[in-house]
Design a protein around this motif. Structure first.
Motif, PDB file in Angstrom:
ATOM      1  N   HIS A 106      33.584 -76.913  46.587  1.00 62.92           N
ATOM      2  CA  HIS A 106      33.537 -75.321  47.472  1.00 62.92           C
ATOM      3  C   HIS A 106      33.622 -73.828  46.041  1.00 62.92           C
ATOM      4  CE1 HIS A 106      36.562 -76.962  50.347  1.00 62.92           C
ATOM      5  NE2 HIS A 106      36.952 -78.215  49.197  1.00 62.92           N
ATOM      6  N   LYS A 107      33.695 -74.730  44.526  1.00 64.16           N
ATOM      7  CA  LYS A 107      33.289 -73.903  43.959  1.00 64.16           C
ATOM      8  C   LYS A 107      31.887 -73.574  44.202  1.00 64.16           C
ATOM      9  CE  LYS A 107      32.783 -73.616  39.091  1.00 64.16           C
ATOM     10  NZ  LYS A 107      33.634 -74.316  37.231  1.00 64.16           N
ATOM     11  N   TYR A 108      31.032 -74.860  44.582  1.00 64.19           N
ATOM     12  CA  TYR A 108      29.772 -74.149  44.871  1.00 64.19           C
ATOM     13  C   TYR A 108      29.702 -73.025  45.905  1.00 64.19           C
ATOM     14  CZ  TYR A 108      25.132 -75.383  47.049  1.00 64.19           C
ATOM     15  OH  TYR A 108      23.583 -74.570  47.283  1.00 64.19           O
ATOM     16  N   LEU A 109      30.148 -73.490  47.238  1.00 66.05           N
ATOM     17  CA  LEU A 109      30.087 -72.522  48.118  1.00 66.05           C
ATOM     18  C   LEU A 109      30.121 -70.797  47.969  1.00 66.05           C
ATOM     19  CD1 LEU A 109      31.527 -74.393  51.423  1.00 66.05           C
ATOM     20  CD2 LEU A 109      29.087 -73.114  50.722  1.00 66.05           C
ATOM     21  N   ARG A 110      31.831 -70.924  46.736  1.00 66.05           N
ATOM     22  CA  ARG A 110      32.017 -69.685  46.237  1.00 66.05           C
ATOM     23  C   ARG A 110      31.029 -68.798  44.952  1.00 66.05           C
ATOM     24  NH1 ARG A 110      35.602 -72.307  48.800  1.00 66.05           N
ATOM     25  NH2 ARG A 110      33.659 -71.263  50.604  1.00 66.05           N
ATOM     26  N   TYR A 111      30.756 -69.634  44.887  1.00 70.90           N
ATOM     27  CA  TYR A 111      29.343 -68.933  43.944  1.00 70.90           C
ATOM     28  C   TYR A 111      27.958 -68.675  44.356  1.00 70.90           C
ATOM     29  CZ  TYR A 111      30.873 -70.418  38.880  1.00 70.90           C
ATOM     30  OH  TYR A 111      31.288 -70.949  37.446  1.00 70.90           O
ATOM     31  N   LEU A 112      27.625 -69.063  45.716  1.00 71.84           N
ATOM     32  CA  LEU A 112      26.310 -68.902  46.432  1.00 71.84           C
ATOM     33  C   LEU A 112      27.262 -67.114  47.280  1.00 71.84           C
ATOM     34  CD1 LEU A 112      26.098 -71.725  48.628  1.00 71.84           C
ATOM     35  CD2 LEU A 112      24.417 -70.539  46.113  1.00 71.84           C
ATOM     36  N   GLU A 113      28.784 -67.154  48.036  1.00 72.25           N
ATOM     37  CA  GLU A 113      29.610 -66.080  48.094  1.00 72.25           C
ATOM     38  C   GLU A 113      29.160 -64.772  47.660  1.00 72.25           C
ATOM     39  OE1 GLU A 113      32.535 -68.361  50.995  1.00 72.25           O
ATOM     40  OE2 GLU A 113      33.423 -67.666  49.500  1.00 72.25           O
ATOM     41  N   GLU A 114      28.899 -65.202  45.820  1.00 74.19           N
ATOM     42  CA  GLU A 114      29.960 -64.797  45.037  1.00 74.19           C
ATOM     43  C   GLU A 114      27.997 -64.023  44.268  1.00 74.19           C
ATOM     44  OE1 GLU A 114      32.216 -62.101  42.324  1.00 74.19           O
ATOM     45  OE2 GLU A 114      32.609 -63.492  43.672  1.00 74.19           O
ATOM     46  N   ALA A 115      26.633 -64.679  44.241  1.00 75.23           N
ATOM     47  CA  ALA A 115      25.810 -63.675  44.042  1.00 75.23           C
ATOM     48  C   ALA A 115      25.497 -63.082  45.219  1.00 75.23           C
ATOM     49  CB  ALA A 115      25.047 -65.325  44.580  1.00 75.23           C
ATOM     50  N   ILE A 116      25.718 -63.395  46.866  1.00 72.09           N
ATOM     51  CA  ILE A 116      25.755 -62.562  47.504  1.00 72.09           C
ATOM     52  C   ILE A 116      26.117 -61.139  47.473  1.00 72.09           C
ATOM     53  CG2 ILE A 116      25.588 -61.728  50.142  1.00 72.09           C
ATOM     54  CD1 ILE A 116      23.634 -63.570  49.220  1.00 72.09           C
ATOM     55  N   ILE A 117      27.746 -61.325  47.135  1.00 74.75           N
ATOM     56  CA  ILE A 117      28.531 -60.117  47.382  1.00 74.75           C
ATOM     57  C   ILE A 117      28.415 -58.964  46.072  1.00 74.75           C
ATOM     58  CG2 ILE A 117      31.257 -59.987  46.380  1.00 74.75           C
ATOM     59  CD1 ILE A 117      31.799 -61.830  47.707  1.00 74.75           C
ATOM     60  N   LEU A 118      27.755 -59.897  45.029  1.00 76.90           N
ATOM     61  CA  LEU A 118      27.719 -59.032  43.843  1.00 76.90           C
ATOM     62  C   LEU A 118      25.551 -58.504  44.101  1.00 76.90           C
ATOM     63  CD1 LEU A 118      27.665 -61.458  40.882  1.00 76.90           C
ATOM     64  CD2 LEU A 118      28.670 -59.757  40.993  1.00 76.90           C
ATOM     65  N   GLU A 207      15.237 -59.914  44.866  1.00 75.80           N
ATOM     66  CA  GLU A 207      15.044 -60.276  42.806  1.00 75.80           C
ATOM     67  C   GLU A 207      16.475 -60.271  42.125  1.00 75.80           C
ATOM     68  OE1 GLU A 207      13.587 -60.515  39.332  1.00 75.80           O
ATOM     69  OE2 GLU A 207      12.082 -60.512  41.792  1.00 75.80           O
ATOM     70  N   LYS A 208      17.818 -59.411  43.011  1.00 76.83           N
ATOM     71  CA  LYS A 208      18.571 -58.513  42.881  1.00 76.83           C
ATOM     72  C   LYS A 208      19.507 -60.163  42.429  1.00 76.83           C
ATOM     73  CE  LYS A 208      18.216 -53.866  43.777  1.00 76.83           C
ATOM     74  NZ  LYS A 208      18.460 -53.275  42.313  1.00 76.83           N
ATOM     75  N   LEU A 209      18.916 -60.869  44.209  1.00 76.96           N
ATOM     76  CA  LEU A 209      19.809 -61.995  44.055  1.00 76.96           C
ATOM     77  C   LEU A 209      19.511 -62.816  43.489  1.00 76.96           C
ATOM     78  CD1 LEU A 209      21.914 -64.108  46.154  1.00 76.96           C
ATOM     79  CD2 LEU A 209      19.959 -63.644  47.891  1.00 76.96           C
ATOM     80  N   LEU A 210      18.361 -63.315  42.837  1.00 78.94           N
ATOM     81  CA  LEU A 210      18.201 -64.175  42.571  1.00 78.94           C
ATOM     82  C   LEU A 210      18.937 -63.827  41.116  1.00 78.94           C
ATOM     83  CD1 LEU A 210      15.569 -66.622  41.701  1.00 78.94           C
ATOM     84  CD2 LEU A 210      14.163 -65.383  41.380  1.00 78.94           C
ATOM     85  N   ASN A 211      18.898 -63.056  40.225  1.00 84.21           N
ATOM     86  CA  ASN A 211      19.263 -62.905  38.961  1.00 84.21           C
ATOM     87  C   ASN A 211      20.874 -62.262  39.439  1.00 84.21           C
ATOM     88  OD1 ASN A 211      16.797 -61.328  37.684  1.00 84.21           O
ATOM     89  ND2 ASN A 211      17.787 -60.398  38.530  1.00 84.21           N
ATOM     90  N   HIS A 212      21.088 -62.612  40.308  1.00 82.06           N
ATOM     91  CA  HIS A 212      22.892 -63.178  40.098  1.00 82.06           C
ATOM     92  C   HIS A 212      23.183 -64.513  40.349  1.00 82.06           C
ATOM     93  CE1 HIS A 212      24.717 -59.097  40.246  1.00 82.06           C
ATOM     94  NE2 HIS A 212      23.350 -58.833  41.174  1.00 82.06           N
ATOM     95  N   LEU A 216      25.092 -66.928  37.593  1.00 85.09           N
ATOM     96  CA  LEU A 216      26.477 -67.382  37.915  1.00 85.09           C
ATOM     97  C   LEU A 216      26.510 -69.053  38.259  1.00 85.09           C
ATOM     98  CD1 LEU A 216      26.888 -65.914  41.477  1.00 85.09           C
ATOM     99  CD2 LEU A 216      29.115 -65.908  39.507  1.00 85.09           C
ATOM    100  N   PHE A 217      25.382 -69.668  37.728  1.00 82.98           N
ATOM    101  CA  PHE A 217      25.130 -71.001  37.376  1.00 82.98           C
ATOM    102  C   PHE A 217      24.944 -71.514  36.142  1.00 82.98           C
ATOM    103  CE2 PHE A 217      24.801 -70.937  42.584  1.00 82.98           C
ATOM    104  CZ  PHE A 217      25.721 -71.989  42.837  1.00 82.98           C
ATOM    105  N   ASP A 218      24.491 -70.333  34.916  1.00 86.76           N
ATOM    106  CA  ASP A 218      23.995 -70.484  34.137  1.00 86.76           C
ATOM    107  C   ASP A 218      22.687 -71.153  33.887  1.00 86.76           C
ATOM    108  OD1 ASP A 218      24.161 -70.448  31.146  1.00 86.76           O
ATOM    109  OD2 ASP A 218      25.102 -71.647  31.070  1.00 86.76           O
TER     110      ASP A 218
END
Length: 230
Positions: A106-118, A207-212, A216-218
């Motif tokens: 669930h955290k994994y899915l939220r991180y993917l979503e957060e990268a898109i949101i950012l 490029e923006k998505l990759l950076n986020h 997020l995943f450090d």
């Protein structure tokens, strides 16, 4: 990249990571090998994919009309219902060993979503989540006209992931009229270009998505010439 070709490539990487994990379980601690992690970005020709929990009735056109539209159709082994992939869309396939990060799907899915949101914030758009619905949405708070801009569906085995997300950038949204997107009949689909009123280069968004994702995943993400062609 052809959908089946990309699926097969994902599956090879996924299996390789699982094989390393299986060998590590039988090996002494000092003989265990680190597991690699991969992130694939691509776009596909017109294709509809149906997840394991989907309903075939959510594909609204016949096989003959699929061919007329130059589209293909696959039943696949991810979660979720039916979705569309096509040109102008960024499709992301993380093949990650979550033992290297955190063992929480669930955290994994939220991180993917957060990268898109950012990433959408970088373009001045406010996006977020709707409770009970995976993916990223615009007008997610008031829900006067909620619009999905990124769909998600993943597979996870022994904490190794595959499949991922589809982020609509310059996508021809008319192809979504041939399905009940993600099995949700009462909400619309949108794209970055539709929301902004102009098209954006996929490479710029990537490029923006990759950076986020890296933040997020450090993670440190290395791109080689060979990997980039995928």
């Amino acid at each position: 990249m052809d959908y089946k070709e990309a699926w097969d490539y994902q599956d090879r990487l996924f299996s390789q990571v699982l094989d390393i994990k299986a060998r590590n379980r039988a090996a002494a601690p000092d003989a265990q090998l680190p597991t690699p992690n991969y992130l694939l970005f691509c776009s596909h020709p017109h294709v509809y994919t149906l997840g394991k929990s989907g309903h075939e009735s959510h594909l609204l056109i016949s096989e003959e009309l699929l061919k007329a539209k130059g589209a293909t159709y696959y039943k696949i082994n991810r979660g979720g219902d039916i979705t569309y992939h096509g040109p102008g869309q960024i499709v992301g396939y993380p093949i990650l060993d979550l033992d290297n990060f955190f063992t929480d799907i669930h955290k994994y899915l939220r991180y993917l979503e957060e990268a898109i949101i950012l990433t959408l914030q970088d373009y001045g758009l406010t996006a977020g989540r709707i409770p009970g619905l995976t993916g990223v949405w615009l007008d997610h708070e008031q829900q006067v006209n909620p619009r999905k801009i990124c769909a998600m569906g993943v597979k996870c085995s022994r904490w190794v992931t595959m499949h991922g997300f589809a982020f609509n950038i310059n996508t021809d949204l008319s192809y979504f009229n041939n399905i009940v997107p993600c099995g949700i009949a009462d909400k619309q689909v949108t794209s970055l270009a539709k929301e902004l009123g102009y098209e954006v280069a996929l490479e710029e968004v990537e490029e923006k998505l990759l950076n986020h994702l890296a933040n997020l995943f450090d993670a440190t993400i290395t791109v080689t010439a060979n990997e980039k062609r995928y």
